[in-house]
Design a protein around this motif. Structure first.
Motif, PDB file in Angstrom:
ATOM      1  N   ASN A 177      -3.671  47.052  32.870  1.00  0.00           N
ATOM      2  CA  ASN A 177      -3.707  48.526  32.801  1.00  0.00           C
ATOM      3  C   ASN A 177      -4.886  49.254  33.598  1.00  0.00           C
ATOM      4  O   ASN A 177      -5.926  49.321  32.982  1.00  0.00           O
ATOM      5  CB  ASN A 177      -3.598  49.038  31.556  1.00  0.00           C
ATOM      6  N   LEU A 178      -4.913  49.476  34.733  1.00  0.00           N
ATOM      7  CA  LEU A 178      -5.993  49.910  35.683  1.00  0.00           C
ATOM      8  C   LEU A 178      -5.659  51.420  35.833  1.00  0.00           C
ATOM      9  O   LEU A 178      -6.612  52.160  36.160  1.00  0.00           O
ATOM     10  CB  LEU A 178      -6.213  49.248  36.839  1.00  0.00           C
ATOM     11  N   CYS A 179      -4.639  52.006  35.334  1.00  0.00           N
ATOM     12  CA  CYS A 179      -4.579  53.501  35.406  1.00  0.00           C
ATOM     13  C   CYS A 179      -5.610  54.318  34.925  1.00  0.00           C
ATOM     14  O   CYS A 179      -6.266  54.118  33.835  1.00  0.00           O
ATOM     15  CB  CYS A 179      -3.220  53.873  34.785  1.00  0.00           C
ATOM     16  N   GLY A 180      -5.970  55.335  35.502  1.00  0.00           N
ATOM     17  CA  GLY A 180      -7.237  56.123  35.246  1.00  0.00           C
ATOM     18  C   GLY A 180      -8.563  55.733  35.454  1.00  0.00           C
ATOM     19  O   GLY A 180      -9.487  56.476  35.117  1.00  0.00           O
ATOM     20  N   LEU A 181      -8.647  54.463  35.891  1.00  0.00           N
ATOM     21  CA  LEU A 181     -10.048  53.948  36.311  1.00  0.00           C
ATOM     22  C   LEU A 181     -10.415  54.079  37.801  1.00  0.00           C
ATOM     23  O   LEU A 181      -9.737  54.330  38.923  1.00  0.00           O
ATOM     24  CB  LEU A 181      -9.869  52.337  36.031  1.00  0.00           C
ATOM     25  N   LYS A 182     -11.672  53.583  37.973  1.00  0.00           N
ATOM     26  CA  LYS A 182     -12.176  53.633  39.399  1.00  0.00           C
ATOM     27  C   LYS A 182     -12.286  52.304  39.735  1.00  0.00           C
ATOM     28  O   LYS A 182     -13.068  51.276  39.163  1.00  0.00           O
ATOM     29  CB  LYS A 182     -13.648  54.467  39.364  1.00  0.00           C
ATOM     30  N   VAL A 183     -11.644  51.982  40.962  1.00  0.00           N
ATOM     31  CA  VAL A 183     -11.351  50.540  41.324  1.00  0.00           C
ATOM     32  C   VAL A 183     -12.068  50.623  42.847  1.00  0.00           C
ATOM     33  O   VAL A 183     -11.642  51.237  43.693  1.00  0.00           O
ATOM     34  CB  VAL A 183     -10.162  50.162  41.379  1.00  0.00           C
ATOM     35  N   ALA A 184     -12.974  49.540  43.186  1.00  0.00           N
ATOM     36  CA  ALA A 184     -13.673  49.283  44.230  1.00  0.00           C
ATOM     37  C   ALA A 184     -12.948  48.179  45.072  1.00  0.00           C
ATOM     38  O   ALA A 184     -12.828  47.155  44.613  1.00  0.00           O
ATOM     39  CB  ALA A 184     -15.125  49.369  44.068  1.00  0.00           C
ATOM     40  N   VAL A 185     -12.725  48.462  46.413  1.00  0.00           N
ATOM     41  CA  VAL A 185     -12.116  47.151  47.085  1.00  0.00           C
ATOM     42  C   VAL A 185     -12.695  47.511  48.565  1.00  0.00           C
ATOM     43  O   VAL A 185     -13.543  48.309  48.993  1.00  0.00           O
ATOM     44  CB  VAL A 185     -10.529  47.364  47.219  1.00  0.00           C
ATOM     45  N   GLU A 186     -12.689  46.532  49.382  1.00  0.00           N
ATOM     46  CA  GLU A 186     -12.934  46.283  50.748  1.00  0.00           C
ATOM     47  C   GLU A 186     -11.842  47.091  51.571  1.00  0.00           C
ATOM     48  O   GLU A 186     -10.773  46.553  51.504  1.00  0.00           O
ATOM     49  CB  GLU A 186     -13.560  45.142  51.320  1.00  0.00           C
ATOM     50  N   THR A 187     -12.219  48.024  52.653  1.00  0.00           N
ATOM     51  CA  THR A 187     -10.972  48.409  53.335  1.00  0.00           C
ATOM     52  C   THR A 187     -10.308  47.431  54.300  1.00  0.00           C
ATOM     53  O   THR A 187     -10.949  46.551  54.838  1.00  0.00           O
ATOM     54  CB  THR A 187     -11.653  49.253  54.292  1.00  0.00           C
ATOM     55  N   GLY A 188      -9.052  47.282  54.160  1.00  0.00           N
ATOM     56  CA  GLY A 188      -8.200  46.712  55.151  1.00  0.00           C
ATOM     57  C   GLY A 188      -7.640  45.320  54.691  1.00  0.00           C
ATOM     58  O   GLY A 188      -7.110  44.331  54.883  1.00  0.00           O
ATOM     59  N   THR A 189      -8.358  45.017  53.170  1.00  0.00           N
ATOM     60  CA  THR A 189      -7.916  43.798  52.567  1.00  0.00           C
ATOM     61  C   THR A 189      -6.664  43.786  51.869  1.00  0.00           C
ATOM     62  O   THR A 189      -6.014  45.006  51.482  1.00  0.00           O
ATOM     63  CB  THR A 189      -8.927  43.562  51.604  1.00  0.00           C
ATOM     64  N   VAL A 190      -6.098  42.526  51.369  1.00  0.00           N
ATOM     65  CA  VAL A 190      -4.938  42.527  50.767  1.00  0.00           C
ATOM     66  C   VAL A 190      -5.181  43.054  49.178  1.00  0.00           C
ATOM     67  O   VAL A 190      -4.353  43.655  48.632  1.00  0.00           O
ATOM     68  CB  VAL A 190      -4.363  41.049  50.452  1.00  0.00           C
ATOM     69  N   GLU A 191      -6.422  43.188  48.962  1.00  0.00           N
ATOM     70  CA  GLU A 191      -6.650  43.776  47.562  1.00  0.00           C
ATOM     71  C   GLU A 191      -6.584  45.298  47.665  1.00  0.00           C
ATOM     72  O   GLU A 191      -6.083  45.885  46.642  1.00  0.00           O
ATOM     73  CB  GLU A 191      -8.211  43.432  47.058  1.00  0.00           C
ATOM     74  N   GLU A 192      -6.981  46.044  48.924  1.00  0.00           N
ATOM     75  CA  GLU A 192      -6.677  47.404  49.041  1.00  0.00           C
ATOM     76  C   GLU A 192      -5.237  47.888  48.592  1.00  0.00           C
ATOM     77  O   GLU A 192      -5.068  48.584  48.405  1.00  0.00           O
ATOM     78  CB  GLU A 192      -7.460  47.705  50.118  1.00  0.00           C
ATOM     79  N   GLU A 193      -4.555  46.871  49.509  1.00  0.00           N
ATOM     80  CA  GLU A 193      -3.007  47.154  49.430  1.00  0.00           C
ATOM     81  C   GLU A 193      -2.335  47.016  48.343  1.00  0.00           C
ATOM     82  O   GLU A 193      -1.584  47.960  47.790  1.00  0.00           O
ATOM     83  CB  GLU A 193      -2.315  46.172  50.510  1.00  0.00           C
ATOM     84  N   ALA A 194      -3.042  46.083  47.386  1.00  0.00           N
ATOM     85  CA  ALA A 194      -2.357  45.704  46.143  1.00  0.00           C
ATOM     86  C   ALA A 194      -2.642  46.934  45.183  1.00  0.00           C
ATOM     87  O   ALA A 194      -1.825  47.371  44.549  1.00  0.00           O
ATOM     88  CB  ALA A 194      -2.953  44.484  45.742  1.00  0.00           C
ATOM     89  N   ILE A 195      -3.875  47.486  45.211  1.00  0.00           N
ATOM     90  CA  ILE A 195      -4.165  48.454  44.196  1.00  0.00           C
ATOM     91  C   ILE A 195      -3.811  49.705  44.630  1.00  0.00           C
ATOM     92  O   ILE A 195      -3.514  50.700  43.751  1.00  0.00           O
ATOM     93  CB  ILE A 195      -5.978  48.574  44.418  1.00  0.00           C
ATOM     94  N   ASN A 196      -3.588  49.976  45.868  1.00  0.00           N
ATOM     95  CA  ASN A 196      -2.419  51.190  46.362  1.00  0.00           C
ATOM     96  C   ASN A 196      -1.375  51.059  45.829  1.00  0.00           C
ATOM     97  O   ASN A 196      -0.895  52.039  45.149  1.00  0.00           O
ATOM     98  CB  ASN A 196      -2.664  51.322  47.895  1.00  0.00           C
ATOM     99  N   LYS A 197      -0.656  50.057  45.621  1.00  0.00           N
ATOM    100  CA  LYS A 197       0.711  49.824  45.135  1.00  0.00           C
ATOM    101  C   LYS A 197       0.728  50.166  43.629  1.00  0.00           C
ATOM    102  O   LYS A 197       1.699  50.864  43.116  1.00  0.00           O
ATOM    103  CB  LYS A 197       1.364  48.646  45.363  1.00  0.00           C
ATOM    104  N   THR A 198      -0.343  49.591  42.750  1.00  0.00           N
ATOM    105  CA  THR A 198      -0.613  50.002  41.497  1.00  0.00           C
ATOM    106  C   THR A 198      -0.540  51.465  41.368  1.00  0.00           C
ATOM    107  O   THR A 198      -0.557  51.672  40.189  1.00  0.00           O
ATOM    108  CB  THR A 198      -1.835  49.132  40.988  1.00  0.00           C
ATOM    109  N   ALA A 199      -1.807  52.001  42.200  1.00  0.00           N
ATOM    110  CA  ALA A 199      -1.916  53.271  41.871  1.00  0.00           C
ATOM    111  C   ALA A 199      -0.683  54.347  41.914  1.00  0.00           C
ATOM    112  O   ALA A 199      -0.284  55.274  41.252  1.00  0.00           O
ATOM    113  CB  ALA A 199      -2.998  53.782  42.968  1.00  0.00           C
ATOM    114  N   GLU A 200       0.437  53.688  43.013  1.00  0.00           N
ATOM    115  CA  GLU A 200       1.343  54.602  43.009  1.00  0.00           C
ATOM    116  C   GLU A 200       2.409  54.319  41.782  1.00  0.00           C
ATOM    117  O   GLU A 200       3.092  55.339  41.307  1.00  0.00           O
ATOM    118  CB  GLU A 200       2.094  53.940  44.276  1.00  0.00           C
ATOM    119  N   GLN A 201       2.329  53.035  41.340  1.00  0.00           N
ATOM    120  CA  GLN A 201       3.005  52.905  40.119  1.00  0.00           C
ATOM    121  C   GLN A 201       2.681  53.728  38.964  1.00  0.00           C
ATOM    122  O   GLN A 201       3.397  54.389  38.158  1.00  0.00           O
ATOM    123  CB  GLN A 201       3.077  51.561  39.589  1.00  0.00           C
ATOM    124  N   CYS A 202       1.098  53.815  38.838  1.00  0.00           N
ATOM    125  CA  CYS A 202       0.633  54.554  37.663  1.00  0.00           C
ATOM    126  C   CYS A 202       0.926  56.235  37.723  1.00  0.00           C
ATOM    127  O   CYS A 202       1.745  56.816  36.791  1.00  0.00           O
ATOM    128  CB  CYS A 202      -0.893  54.670  37.705  1.00  0.00           C
TER     129      CYS A 202
END
Length: 315
Positions: A177-202
């Motif tokens: 449950n990462l909703c409401g948190l500050k999440v750091a990622v590197e630009t252009g990585t699969v992790e950025e793509e994944a956290i963007n999807k999680t953010a949309e779901q939140c």
């Protein structure tokens, strides 16, 4: 996967922060030369060095597969982003790229009988420049369908994804449950793509929104958690493991690794000659033991593959 036998330590929080900031400056073009390159990282008796690949010799049959477009200048030009330790990062001279990806890059150059020239760039600019500015892209690229639409790949490593938080998890971050948190990622990585999807779901679920801190350098994402500017950072598992070791106990992994997929070398789409040459060269390094020695040197042998494959199916 866990990162074992990491050959580096950090002395103090301040020196670690300075080290991360220095490494994060590696966004301008530059080249390095093969060979061992020592780098102190806190303790005077502990150093990080490249694995010596000078014993890797040219394979005439494999080298002959490369097209003239690659060989005409006598160099194998590789684009990388040196902020993703232990895969690729900057030595203390601020310009020499080291790490297991870089050792493999130099070994490939030796198999081809070419000088290896590594060029530092932002991660998200490398794939678009493969085939024009760079002969190859080697930057811990995870194979994805979208990327495979732009380049061909040769697999050479496997890694999962993982989260890291401040030691003791003072903000009580729940990986589920990462909703409401500050999440750091590197630009252009699969992790950025994944956290963007999680953010949309939140947002769709009516929960607090995720604040995504996207940085051009992974070291900035790491530093954000160390300094308390972010609650958690999200990266490939070897990177998380190395960051934990490098920051002297200021970080810890949150949960276990997940979604392991191959990392691969990026090659110009449709350049079958270069793709075949890279596949055969990497397979040669796997078969003769050089590849395994490089991974063991950096403590990431748990991510080893036994077969280099062209555009492997990952889903």
């Amino acid at each position: 996967m866990s990162l074992k036998n990491v050959k580096a330590t950090a002395a103090l929080a301040l020196s670690v922060a300075m080290l991360l900031s220095t490494a994060a400056c590696g966004t301008s073009d530059g080249s390095d030369t093969a060979g061992d390159s020592g780098s102190g990282s806190g303790d005077s008796d502990v150093t990080i060095t490249s694995y010596d690949v000078s014993s890797v010799k040219k394979d005439d049959a494999i080298a002959a597969l490369l097209p003239e477009s690659v060989t005409r200048d006598g160099k194998l030009t590789i684009g990388t982003n040196p902020s993703y330790a232990p895969a690729e990062f900057l030595d203390t001279d601020g310009k020499t790229q080291i790490g297991y990806d870089m050792d493999l890059a130099h070994a490939l150059g030796n198999v081809f009988g070419l000088e290896t020239e590594v060029v530092s760039s932002n991660f998200d600019t490398i794939i678009p420049a493969v085939g024009s500015k760079y002969d190859l892209g080697i930057a811990a690229f995870t194979i994805t369908k979208d990327r495979m639409d732009s380049v061909d790949f040769v697999s050479y490593f496997t890694s999962g994804m993982a989260y890291a938080v401040a030691k003791g998890n003072p903000n009580k971050v729940d990986e589920n449950n990462l909703c409401g948190l500050k999440v750091a990622v590197e630009t252009g990585t699969v992790e950025e793509e994944a956290i963007n999807k999680t953010a949309e779901q939140c947002k769709a679920d009516g929960k607090e929104e995720i604040t995504i801190q996207s940085s051009k350098q992974q070291t900035d994402a790491t530093t954000a958690v160390v300094t308390g500017k972010a609650d958690v950072f999200f990266a490939d598992s070897p990177v998380v493991g190395y960051a934990i070791a490098q920051t002297g106990g200021q970080l810890e992994q949150l949960g276990k690794d997940f979604d392991s997929v191959p990392n691969a070398i990026a090659i110009k789409k449709g350049d079958s000659a270069t793709t075949e040459a890279v596949q055969k060269a990497m397979q040669k390094l796997m078969d003769d033991g050089t590849y395994g020695k490089i991974l063991k040197h950096w403590g990431v042998e748990s991510g080893a593959l036994t077969k280099a494959e062209v555009n492997p199916v990952t889903e």
